[in-house]
Design a protein around this motif. Sequence first.
Motif, mmCIF file in Angstrom:
data_model
loop_
_atom_site.group_PDB
_atom_site.id
_atom_site.type_symbol
_atom_site.label_atom_id
_atom_site.label_comp_id
_atom_site.label_asym_id
_atom_site.label_seq_id
_atom_site.Cartn_x
_atom_site.Cartn_y
_atom_site.Cartn_z
ATOM 1 N N ARG A 335 64.028 94.821 109.829
ATOM 2 C CA ARG A 335 64.646 93.806 110.688
ATOM 3 C C ARG A 335 63.723 92.610 110.858
ATOM 4 O O ARG A 335 64.163 91.458 110.759
ATOM 5 C CB ARG A 335 64.968 94.414 112.057
ATOM 6 C CG ARG A 335 65.514 93.385 113.058
ATOM 7 C CD ARG A 335 65.631 93.968 114.452
ATOM 8 N NE ARG A 335 66.519 95.106 114.440
ATOM 9 C CZ ARG A 335 66.368 96.176 115.230
ATOM 10 N NH1 ARG A 335 65.356 96.238 116.083
ATOM 11 N NH2 ARG A 335 67.217 97.171 115.165
ATOM 12 N N TYR A 336 62.443 92.887 111.118
ATOM 13 C CA TYR A 336 61.508 91.790 111.349
ATOM 14 C C TYR A 336 61.456 90.861 110.137
ATOM 15 O O TYR A 336 61.533 89.632 110.270
ATOM 16 C CB TYR A 336 60.114 92.348 111.657
ATOM 17 C CG TYR A 336 59.132 91.288 112.090
ATOM 18 C CD1 TYR A 336 58.969 90.970 113.428
ATOM 19 C CD2 TYR A 336 58.363 90.595 111.148
ATOM 20 C CE1 TYR A 336 58.070 89.985 113.835
ATOM 21 C CE2 TYR A 336 57.468 89.607 111.544
ATOM 22 C CZ TYR A 336 57.329 89.302 112.885
ATOM 23 O OH TYR A 336 56.452 88.322 113.279
ATOM 24 N N ALA A 337 61.324 91.432 108.953
ATOM 25 C CA ALA A 337 61.213 90.604 107.746
ATOM 26 C C ALA A 337 62.479 89.791 107.510
ATOM 27 O O ALA A 337 62.407 88.604 107.159
ATOM 28 C CB ALA A 337 60.916 91.494 106.536
ATOM 29 N N LEU A 338 63.656 90.401 107.714
ATOM 30 C CA LEU A 338 64.906 89.686 107.458
ATOM 31 C C LEU A 338 65.181 88.641 108.530
ATOM 32 O O LEU A 338 65.604 87.521 108.230
ATOM 33 C CB LEU A 338 66.064 90.683 107.363
ATOM 34 C CG LEU A 338 66.016 91.647 106.170
ATOM 35 C CD1 LEU A 338 67.188 92.625 106.228
ATOM 36 C CD2 LEU A 338 66.021 90.901 104.839
ATOM 37 N N GLU A 339 64.966 88.987 109.798
ATOM 38 C CA GLU A 339 65.209 88.027 110.872
ATOM 39 C C GLU A 339 64.248 86.841 110.780
ATOM 40 O O GLU A 339 64.622 85.701 111.059
ATOM 41 C CB GLU A 339 65.067 88.702 112.239
ATOM 42 C CG GLU A 339 66.145 89.728 112.571
ATOM 43 C CD GLU A 339 67.392 89.089 113.165
ATOM 44 O OE1 GLU A 339 67.472 87.853 113.221
ATOM 45 O OE2 GLU A 339 68.289 89.855 113.562
ATOM 46 N N MET A 340 63.020 87.100 110.378
ATOM 47 C CA MET A 340 62.019 86.041 110.264
ATOM 48 C C MET A 340 62.101 85.316 108.924
ATOM 49 O O MET A 340 61.328 84.397 108.662
ATOM 50 C CB MET A 340 60.618 86.637 110.461
ATOM 51 C CG MET A 340 60.353 87.177 111.856
ATOM 52 S SD MET A 340 60.313 85.878 113.104
ATOM 53 C CE MET A 340 58.839 84.996 112.622
ATOM 54 N N ARG A 341 63.008 85.761 108.073
ATOM 55 C CA ARG A 341 63.232 85.155 106.753
ATOM 56 C C ARG A 341 61.969 85.184 105.903
ATOM 57 O O ARG A 341 61.671 84.259 105.154
ATOM 58 C CB ARG A 341 63.775 83.737 106.922
ATOM 59 C CG ARG A 341 65.124 83.758 107.631
ATOM 60 C CD ARG A 341 65.679 82.410 107.974
ATOM 61 N NE ARG A 341 67.028 82.614 108.523
ATOM 62 C CZ ARG A 341 68.158 82.323 107.882
ATOM 63 N NH1 ARG A 341 68.119 81.790 106.680
ATOM 64 N NH2 ARG A 341 69.326 82.560 108.455
ATOM 65 N N GLN A 342 61.277 86.296 106.011
ATOM 66 C CA GLN A 342 60.089 86.529 105.192
ATOM 67 C C GLN A 342 60.538 87.306 103.943
ATOM 68 O O GLN A 342 60.335 88.507 103.813
ATOM 69 C CB GLN A 342 59.039 87.302 105.998
ATOM 70 C CG GLN A 342 58.525 86.544 107.206
ATOM 71 C CD GLN A 342 57.594 87.355 108.081
ATOM 72 O OE1 GLN A 342 57.547 88.589 108.009
ATOM 73 N NE2 GLN A 342 56.843 86.680 108.949
#
Length: 533
Positions: A335-342
């Motif tokens: 979730r963190y990577a996708l939400e932060m667009r990383q």
Amino acid sequence: MKTQLILATAVFLYFASPVQTQEDNHAHAHHEIGGLGKVSFPTSCPASVQPAFERGIALLHSFWYDEAKAQFENILRKGARCSMAQWGVAMSLWHPLWDRPDAETLAKGRAALDAAADHGEKSPRESAYIAALAAFYKGKDRSDHESRAAAYARAMDEVHLQYPQDREAAVFYALALLGAEPRNDPGFATRKKAIAVLEKVYAEAPDHPGVAHYLIHSYDRPQLAAQGLAAARSYAKIAPAAPHALHMPSHIFNRVGLWQETIASNLASVAATRKSAMKHMGDASHQLHALDFLSYAYLQIGRESDAQKVLEEVKSLTGMEVEEMGYMLTELPARYALEMRQWSIAATLVPPPNSGAFPSATIYRARTIGAARSGDAAAARENLTKFEAFLDAGRKEHPHYPAKEKDAEFQEAVAWVEYVEGNVDQAVKDMRAAAAMEEKDGPAQLAIPAREMLADMLLEKNRFAEALTEYEGSLLVAPGRFDSLYGAAHAAELAGKQDQSTRYYAQLLKNCDGAPHSERAELKQARALIAKR
């Protein structure tokens, strides 16, 4: 894959005394059950165990199933002849909103109901409750969960009709409806039926824990959520001793974009769970569900460092339920990577050792999207194949999980692979179909809406006006999301719609008012543009 809670209670002594029936009073006096709300469930059990029995009912209504079971078993252990305590044990074994009992649990439930039929004096009303629950545990087709849940709901409808003044019959009937909700239920007919029953009781007994709790569950859809705010804001006050009651309001707050209230609810729930666990009074794993909601809310208001701290905190926890930890250790980093667009980070995530099928699927879904959005078509296709394989393996363990063609998250991944492979028209078509599928019920809690992804595709292809329309559609089903607000503002800006752009940038900054030190480029851009206007 959500956990239940445990709460310790006082021991009520049973004295050998004649049975004192309280059946005639079941419509009226509600009793305060220390920190768990007010319930009234008169029985034919000895009067000396009635407070303990009603405490068990209050625990059931806050899904504190293990402690409710212990409460009812303690009544029986004290030698009380109380058939409804056996019914209570059977009620504690089935968790109708998330659980499909296995064969062993079903056998335990049947044994408890058999004991209830033979144990102590019973009124016709109590016999009706026991018979209704038997419709679930002793249904003709024990392998068909949906049929047995529906049979229980029909039986509780009869109990409710037969005893219209019995508020507990109404409340348990509403819960039975939610537990039997069909997978495809046009217009939320089942939920609305439950709501009608519950709202009537709520007007008469606003301190009843089950009413507020089940109203929150009933309204837990984007199309209905705003109507659940009153119940959401009352439940934690009704049952402040129950960690689940402190968490549940965030199901509504999250749906309507009230991020600060979501955060406050879940911080309180985590604290309450840990306090109970320290006293050996509860299952510490419940905090994982609250931490899950907390992580998501932080990401919507520019508090990404706090979201990272949640992940690190989860990694440090010990003694948690294995399945829950498997979910958290894959869902939070994905979730963190996708939400932060990383995207490059998402594309290289690795499942922790010994991850199950569904947790591994979560990682490979993120890898698929990350690779696609990084422009690596070959890696995206390879990861999609692995994502599909893990989903297939998970379905063997959980046959009720939706088929691929009805799984919006899988269809989203397919669309991104099509997109990076250059088949943009098909990608847009398939992502639009995934959004329509998802919005029949509304996006799942804590999910990135398919319509937001559709808008991202259109924005990247310089179709600014279309992208703005889709971002605004996403905000209708998931209000206040960081990426949808920024996307709408940016798309409006590029489309030459300055007033709309300003409005969305201003809303984003207002939502993120508590995160002045966020390094997100989107917030820097929003601050700079608002300062100029």
